[in-house]
Design an enzyme around this catalytic site. Structure first.
Site, PDB file in Angstrom:
ATOM      1  N   ASP A 120      63.331  16.889  33.026  1.00 21.95           N
ATOM      2  CA  ASP A 120      62.577  16.286  32.204  1.00 21.95           C
ATOM      3  C   ASP A 120      62.131  18.548  31.348  1.00 21.95           C
ATOM      4  O   ASP A 120      62.178  19.364  31.804  1.00 21.95           O
ATOM      5  CB  ASP A 120      60.841  15.780  32.138  1.00 21.95           C
ATOM      6  CG  ASP A 120      60.495  15.507  31.093  1.00 21.95           C
ATOM      7  OD1 ASP A 120      60.232  14.751  30.768  1.00 21.95           O
ATOM      8  OD2 ASP A 120      60.295  15.940  29.730  1.00 21.95           O
ATOM      9  N   ILE A 121      63.003  18.260  30.337  1.00 24.76           N
ATOM     10  CA  ILE A 121      62.493  19.242  29.171  1.00 24.76           C
ATOM     11  C   ILE A 121      61.022  19.721  28.670  1.00 24.76           C
ATOM     12  O   ILE A 121      60.696  21.261  28.457  1.00 24.76           O
ATOM     13  CB  ILE A 121      63.567  19.307  27.932  1.00 24.76           C
ATOM     14  CG1 ILE A 121      63.830  20.632  27.486  1.00 24.76           C
ATOM     15  CG2 ILE A 121      62.527  18.644  26.933  1.00 24.76           C
ATOM     16  CD1 ILE A 121      65.313  20.475  26.593  1.00 24.76           C
ATOM     17  N   ASN A 163      57.027   4.269  31.240  1.00 21.93           N
ATOM     18  CA  ASN A 163      56.673   4.311  28.975  1.00 21.93           C
ATOM     19  C   ASN A 163      57.206   3.070  28.875  1.00 21.93           C
ATOM     20  O   ASN A 163      58.227   2.598  29.111  1.00 21.93           O
ATOM     21  CB  ASN A 163      56.260   4.948  28.668  1.00 21.93           C
ATOM     22  CG  ASN A 163      55.638   6.515  29.308  1.00 21.93           C
ATOM     23  OD1 ASN A 163      54.038   6.884  29.671  1.00 21.93           O
ATOM     24  ND2 ASN A 163      56.042   7.700  29.055  1.00 21.93           N
ATOM     25  N   HIS A 169      64.282   4.638  31.136  1.00 20.46           N
ATOM     26  CA  HIS A 169      63.126   5.658  31.777  1.00 20.46           C
ATOM     27  C   HIS A 169      62.419   6.062  33.399  1.00 20.46           C
ATOM     28  O   HIS A 169      62.026   5.354  32.920  1.00 20.46           O
ATOM     29  CB  HIS A 169      63.763   7.105  31.366  1.00 20.46           C
ATOM     30  CG  HIS A 169      63.035   7.456  30.582  1.00 20.46           C
ATOM     31  ND1 HIS A 169      63.274   6.891  29.332  1.00 20.46           N
ATOM     32  CD2 HIS A 169      62.007   7.867  30.537  1.00 20.46           C
ATOM     33  CE1 HIS A 169      62.622   6.515  28.448  1.00 20.46           C
ATOM     34  NE2 HIS A 169      61.132   7.196  29.014  1.00 20.46           N
ATOM     35  N   HIS A 173      59.860   7.791  35.122  1.00 14.83           N
ATOM     36  CA  HIS A 173      59.630   9.017  35.302  1.00 14.83           C
ATOM     37  C   HIS A 173      59.134   8.950  36.558  1.00 14.83           C
ATOM     38  O   HIS A 173      58.085   9.296  37.680  1.00 14.83           O
ATOM     39  CB  HIS A 173      58.211   9.845  34.481  1.00 14.83           C
ATOM     40  CG  HIS A 173      58.359   9.811  33.416  1.00 14.83           C
ATOM     41  ND1 HIS A 173      58.538  11.247  32.509  1.00 14.83           N
ATOM     42  CD2 HIS A 173      58.669   9.280  32.222  1.00 14.83           C
ATOM     43  CE1 HIS A 173      58.706  10.592  31.260  1.00 14.83           C
ATOM     44  NE2 HIS A 173      58.464   9.221  31.137  1.00 14.83           N
TER      45      HIS A 173
HETATM   46  P1  5GP Z   1      58.843   8.711  27.463  1.00 16.87           P
HETATM   47  O1  5GP Z   1      57.979   9.388  26.859  1.00 16.87           O
HETATM   48  O2  5GP Z   1      59.714   8.289  26.197  1.00 16.87           O
HETATM   49  O3  5GP Z   1      58.616   7.878  28.108  1.00 16.87           O
HETATM   50  O4  5GP Z   1      60.010  10.230  28.006  1.00 16.87           O
HETATM   51  C1  5GP Z   1      60.949  11.377  27.896  1.00 16.87           C
HETATM   52  C2  5GP Z   1      60.861  12.453  28.132  1.00 16.87           C
HETATM   53  O5  5GP Z   1      62.473  12.858  27.698  1.00 16.87           O
HETATM   54  C3  5GP Z   1      60.047  13.138  27.924  1.00 16.87           C
HETATM   55  O6  5GP Z   1      59.226  14.335  29.132  1.00 16.87           O
HETATM   56  C4  5GP Z   1      60.382  13.814  27.003  1.00 16.87           C
HETATM   57  O7  5GP Z   1      59.721  15.318  27.219  1.00 16.87           O
HETATM   58  C5  5GP Z   1      61.893  14.286  27.604  1.00 16.87           C
HETATM   59  N1  5GP Z   1      62.603  14.788  26.500  1.00 16.87           N
HETATM   60  C6  5GP Z   1      63.205  14.285  25.425  1.00 16.87           C
HETATM   61  N2  5GP Z   1      64.502  15.306  24.958  1.00 16.87           N
HETATM   62  C7  5GP Z   1      64.667  15.821  25.819  1.00 16.87           C
HETATM   63  C8  5GP Z   1      66.088  16.586  26.179  1.00 16.87           C
HETATM   64  O8  5GP Z   1      66.438  16.672  25.374  1.00 16.87           O
HETATM   65  N3  5GP Z   1      66.250  16.729  27.701  1.00 16.87           N
HETATM   66  C9  5GP Z   1      65.311  16.223  28.648  1.00 16.87           C
HETATM   67  N4  5GP Z   1      66.035  17.004  29.707  1.00 16.87           N
HETATM   68  N5  5GP Z   1      64.333  15.631  28.569  1.00 16.87           N
HETATM   69  C10 5GP Z   1      64.488  15.291  27.382  1.00 16.87           C
END
Ligand code: 5GP
Ligand code: ZN
Length: 119
Positions: free
Chosen positions: A30-31, A87, A100, A102
């Site tokens: 995760d970034i 999420n 996805h 986590h």
């Molecule tokens: P969500 O909130 O949709 O469950 O999680 C999305 C996740 O993707 C977040 O934790 C966010 O930090 C990660 N994320 C967003 N953009 C990027 C990206 O460009 N690269 C990577 N590796 N992770 C990302």
């Protein structure tokens, strides 16, 4: 989906720190990590969220958990433990509309783990 960030990562159009890949799944860091180890495990099939799952996806979702288990073991966190989080939808904190899982791990103690706002 051409405008989907995670599809772009899957298709190597956007770089990511990829730690796992097979024919059905990709795993990358995760970034914006919310734990010492924060990985995203992503089916290559574009499914927007858990709420969009269909009966035909049941095997894929089962394999997603087994892939998480495999990655946790490979990363050496299976014994100490880890969290798996989905999420679902904006209200559930989902911002990327490609399903996805986590995987969060690596805290040195419970105090470090149980930070408000963390999954
Ligand atoms: P969500 O909130 O949709 O469950 O999680 C999305 C996740 O993707 C977040 O934790 C966010 O930090 C990660 N994320 C967003 N953009 C990027 C990206 O460009 N690269 C990577 N590796 N992770 C990302
Ligand atoms: Zn996608």
């Amino acid at each position: 989906m051409s405008d989907c960030l995670f599809c772009k990562i899957i298709n190597k159009k956007v770089p990511a720190d990829i730690i796992y890949e097979d024919d059905k799944f990709i795993g990358f860091k995760d970034i914006n990590p919310k734990a010492p180890l924060h990985l995203l495990i992503v089916p290559k099939k574009h499914i927007p969220s858990i709420d969009h799952l269909e009966l035909q996806d049941k095997e894929l979702i089962g394999e997603l958990f087994l892939t998480a288990q495999k990655i946790a073991r490979a990363k050496g966190v299976a014994k100490t433990g880890y969290k798996l989080v989905f999420n679902v939808g904006r209200g559930g904190g989902q911002v990327i509309d490609h399903l996805h899982l986590h995987l969060l791990a690596g805290w040195k103690d419970e105090k470090e783990r149980d930070v408000p706002g963390m999954p």
